[in-house]
Design an enzyme around this catalytic site. Structure first.
Site, mmCIF file in Angstrom:
data_model
loop_
_atom_site.group_PDB
_atom_site.id
_atom_site.type_symbol
_atom_site.label_atom_id
_atom_site.label_comp_id
_atom_site.label_asym_id
_atom_site.label_seq_id
_atom_site.Cartn_x
_atom_site.Cartn_y
_atom_site.Cartn_z
ATOM 1 N N GLU A 265 0.876 -1.183 0.000
ATOM 2 C CA GLU A 265 0.000 0.000 0.000
ATOM 3 C C GLU A 265 0.906 1.223 0.000
ATOM 4 O O GLU A 265 1.727 1.370 0.895
ATOM 5 C CB GLU A 265 -0.939 -0.036 1.210
ATOM 6 C CG GLU A 265 -1.915 -1.201 1.161
ATOM 7 C CD GLU A 265 -2.686 -1.285 -0.150
ATOM 8 O OE1 GLU A 265 -3.125 -0.235 -0.654
ATOM 9 O OE2 GLU A 265 -2.834 -2.392 -0.695
ATOM 10 N N CYS A 299 -1.442 9.402 3.799
ATOM 11 C CA CYS A 299 -1.491 8.981 2.398
ATOM 12 C C CYS A 299 -2.774 9.475 1.766
ATOM 13 O O CYS A 299 -2.851 9.692 0.571
ATOM 14 C CB CYS A 299 -1.399 7.470 2.302
ATOM 15 S SG CYS A 299 -2.606 6.665 3.339
HETATM 16 P P1 NAD Z 1 8.926 4.652 3.441
HETATM 17 O O1 NAD Z 1 8.619 3.940 2.171
HETATM 18 O O2 NAD Z 1 10.096 5.535 3.483
HETATM 19 O O3 NAD Z 1 9.107 3.590 4.622
HETATM 20 C C1 NAD Z 1 8.112 2.628 4.923
HETATM 21 C C2 NAD Z 1 8.765 1.482 5.678
HETATM 22 O O4 NAD Z 1 9.643 0.810 4.789
HETATM 23 C C3 NAD Z 1 9.608 1.916 6.876
HETATM 24 O O5 NAD Z 1 9.404 1.000 7.935
HETATM 25 C C4 NAD Z 1 11.016 1.817 6.342
HETATM 26 O O6 NAD Z 1 11.964 1.566 7.353
HETATM 27 C C5 NAD Z 1 10.897 0.608 5.428
HETATM 28 N N1 NAD Z 1 11.927 0.454 4.399
HETATM 29 C C6 NAD Z 1 12.657 1.424 3.785
HETATM 30 N N2 NAD Z 1 13.492 0.857 2.890
HETATM 31 C C7 NAD Z 1 13.283 -0.488 2.919
HETATM 32 C C8 NAD Z 1 13.820 -1.610 2.222
HETATM 33 N N3 NAD Z 1 14.754 -1.479 1.302
HETATM 34 N N4 NAD Z 1 13.352 -2.828 2.524
HETATM 35 C C9 NAD Z 1 12.388 -3.006 3.450
HETATM 36 N N5 NAD Z 1 11.838 -1.981 4.152
HETATM 37 C C10 NAD Z 1 12.276 -0.738 3.882
HETATM 38 O O7 NAD Z 1 7.573 5.434 3.836
HETATM 39 P P2 NAD Z 1 7.321 6.346 5.107
HETATM 40 O O8 NAD Z 1 8.059 7.628 4.946
HETATM 41 O O9 NAD Z 1 7.520 5.573 6.362
HETATM 42 O O10 NAD Z 1 5.753 6.609 4.990
HETATM 43 C C11 NAD Z 1 5.200 7.574 4.163
HETATM 44 C C12 NAD Z 1 4.685 6.964 2.872
HETATM 45 O O11 NAD Z 1 3.744 5.940 3.178
HETATM 46 C C13 NAD Z 1 3.928 7.956 2.000
HETATM 47 O O12 NAD Z 1 4.278 7.734 0.663
HETATM 48 C C14 NAD Z 1 2.460 7.586 2.243
HETATM 49 O O13 NAD Z 1 1.591 7.953 1.204
HETATM 50 C C15 NAD Z 1 2.558 6.111 2.412
HETATM 51 N N6 NAD Z 1 1.408 5.563 3.131
HETATM 52 C C16 NAD Z 1 0.505 4.816 2.436
HETATM 53 C C17 NAD Z 1 -0.610 4.312 3.086
HETATM 54 C C18 NAD Z 1 -1.646 3.503 2.344
HETATM 55 O O14 NAD Z 1 -2.469 2.863 2.984
HETATM 56 N N7 NAD Z 1 -1.630 3.494 1.026
HETATM 57 C C19 NAD Z 1 -0.783 4.546 4.449
HETATM 58 C C20 NAD Z 1 0.180 5.295 5.133
HETATM 59 C C21 NAD Z 1 1.278 5.795 4.458
#
Ligand code: NAD
Length: 495
Positions: A265, A299
């Protein structure tokens, strides 16, 4: 709430070990999470996993799967209902942790803890349904059944912006369906993850059924995603990381005997359409709440207001007046409508987008940081943004709203759909034909009519987006647990 804030403040700066399938492990390699309202204030000190520990976590999750998956579903459901009850008892405490570690204001924190409770209650009851599925068609001479089985060892990767609710939702969905889980929280909000792990243990979930693996996403993330014993990955976060995980997960490793399932997501570029035939005051209120609640870091946040030219100037006037009254400051003070953005790199990137926006359009409100210790940014409105502009197409993930003029309703719909994302959207109009057109043509996973585009309620608004917003898993909906299950059909010949 004041008492809860004082109690939690007294616990700030504590040290937390890793939890690896029931073992508390320290590595000495420490990560400090800070209060984004006062970055000098350390919220939690966390031992970080090594790549070796990351592998061990997957191997233990795989080894412990057989036993956990055989625990009767009714027992797992009871554990989850107990977790909901504990969260309810500790609600204000969790609100306070969200205020300190995630920079949520009181109402935003309260809404999030309540959502976490709803996820636990809802998934517990959904599991009762999947553990007693409807019988399939019975062929003459056969007893025909369908059973739902868990998948195996899964990786849960939540974002920081719903550090409790999304983490709790994804984790409990995996566990209640009988999977073991490795939870890798965001490095910005690991203390909230630790506090939720305490709840799971207190509710009776055995330590062996999950691990809490704090560590850099880039460092341990790839290790757990590509491990041959990893059966599924449930991710919520940005588009780029989601696509990276999807790509890595698709490659089979030596010894791997399944196609990994990825639920991702991801981001949004959510639009609210304001029609000439709408209640303009309601539209202004809905746009402002959707754009600036939790500093625009949802999001589902409205980042594009697409406004009919007949009411465009009037809308901007009213919006400007409203936005200029929004107060920004430390989120532990209930006087502030907006708190900080999550960290210094988010602040930098958002301020860069604001500069880009000033070139692309016309600054109407905000446009700068707010002085103070924390990562504060003014609620910012930039008008006259065109569909080709970066502010129209790229997710900023901060308090920045682009306003775009539409010739008429059809043009507004066309503009709203002119994006690679498809998460939420809203339409303000009094015209029934236009409502029906939006229901049919506005291509988003969550559409709202005459209300804001944030604040999805578990059960009522199953949540998930189209296109680059993700795999549309519909969290908080009746089909969500299917992401964590596989179905087995059994036909037995009878005389
Ligand atoms: P992010 O993608 O930077 O990080 C998300 C998670 O992924 C974190 O726990 C991070 O440590 C981990 N991560 C980073 N690199 C990784 C890798 N190589 N392998 C595995 N895990 C890894 O996102 P964020 O800054 O934490 O959150 C904000 C984003 O999330 C925004 O784009 C927002 O729109 C989205 N979001 C989407 C929803 C939805 O339901 N669609 C809900 C909430 C947030």
């Amino acid at each position: 709430m004041e008492r809860a804030l004082a109690d939690v403040r007294a616990q700030l700066g504590k040290e937390y070990p890793l939890l690896i399938a029931g073992d508390r492990v320290t590595t000495g390699d420490l990560l400090k999470s800070v209060n984004p309202s006062r970055p000098r204030e350390v919220v939690g000190v966390h031992h970080k996993a090594t790549t070796e520990l990351a592998k061990t976590a997957v191997e233990k999750a795989f080894a412990n799967f057989a036993e956990w998956s055989r625990t009767p579903a009714a027992d797992r459901v009871q554990m989850l209902l107990r977790a909901a009850a504990i969260l309810r008892e500790r609600k204000l405490e969790f609100d306070a942790w969200l205020v300190f570690e995630a920079g949520k204001t009181w109402p935003e924190a309260e809404a999030e803890t309540a959502e976490a409770i709803d996820f636990c209650e809802y998934y517990a009851r959904q599991m009762l349904r999947f553990s007693h599925p409807d019988r399939p068609v019975q062929l003459p001479g056969e007893k025909d059944d369908l059973e739902y089985l868990p998948l195996g060892a899964g990786i849960i990767i939540p974002p920081w912006n719903f550090a409790l609710a999304i983490l709790a939702g994804m984790t409990t969905a995996a566990l209640v369906t009988g999977n073991t889980a490795i939870v890798k929280p965001s490095s910005d909000t690991p203390t909230i993850a630790q506090k939720f792990a305490e709840v799971l243990l207190e509710a009776g979930f055995p330590g062996s059924c999950f691990s809490l693996l704090v560590g850099s996403g880039a460092q341990v993330g790839d290790v757990i995603v590509t491990h041959p014993k990893t059966r599924f990955i449930s991710f919520t976060g940005s588009r780029d990381v989601g696509l990276h995980i999807n790509e890595l997960a698709a490659r089979p490793q030596k010894g791997q005997i399944w196609i990994r399932r990825v639920v991702a997501e991801m981001g949004g570029k959510d639009a609210i359409i304001v029609d000439r035939e709408s209640d303009l005051d309601a539209a202004v209120a809905g746009v402002a709440q959707s754009a600036f609640g939790y500093q625009g870091q949802k999001c589902s946040a409205c980042s594009r207001a697409i406004v009919d030219e007949a009411v465009y100037d009037q809308f901007i006037d009213k919006l400007k007046r409203r936005v200029e009254t929004l107060s920004v400051g430390p989120s532990d003070s209930p006087d502030n409508y907006m708190g900080p953005v999550i960290n210094s790199s988010a602040k930098k990137s958002i301020l860069e987008y604001i500069e880009t926006g000033k070139q692309e359009g016309r600054l109407v409100a905000g446009g700068a940081e707010v002085k103070g210790d924390g990562y504060f940014i003014q609620p910012t409105v930039i008008a006259d943004i065109e569909s080709g502009d970066r502010l129209f197409q790229e997710e900023v993930f901060g308090p920045v709203l682009a306003v775009t003029k539409a010739r008429d309703f059809d043009h507004a719909l066309q503009l709203a759909n002119d994006t690679q994302y498809g998460l939420t959207g809203a339409v303000y109009t009094r015209n029934r034909d236009k409502v029906n057109k939006a229901r049919e043509q506005f291509f988003v996973g969550n559409l709202y009519i005459n209300r804001k585009c944030t604040g999805a309620m578990v059960g009522a608004h199953p949540f998930g987006g189209f296109n680059m917003s993700g795999t549309d898993s519909k969290a908080g909906g009746p089909d969500y647990l299917l992401q964590f299950l596989q179905a087995k059909s059994i036909a037995e010949k009878v005389d």
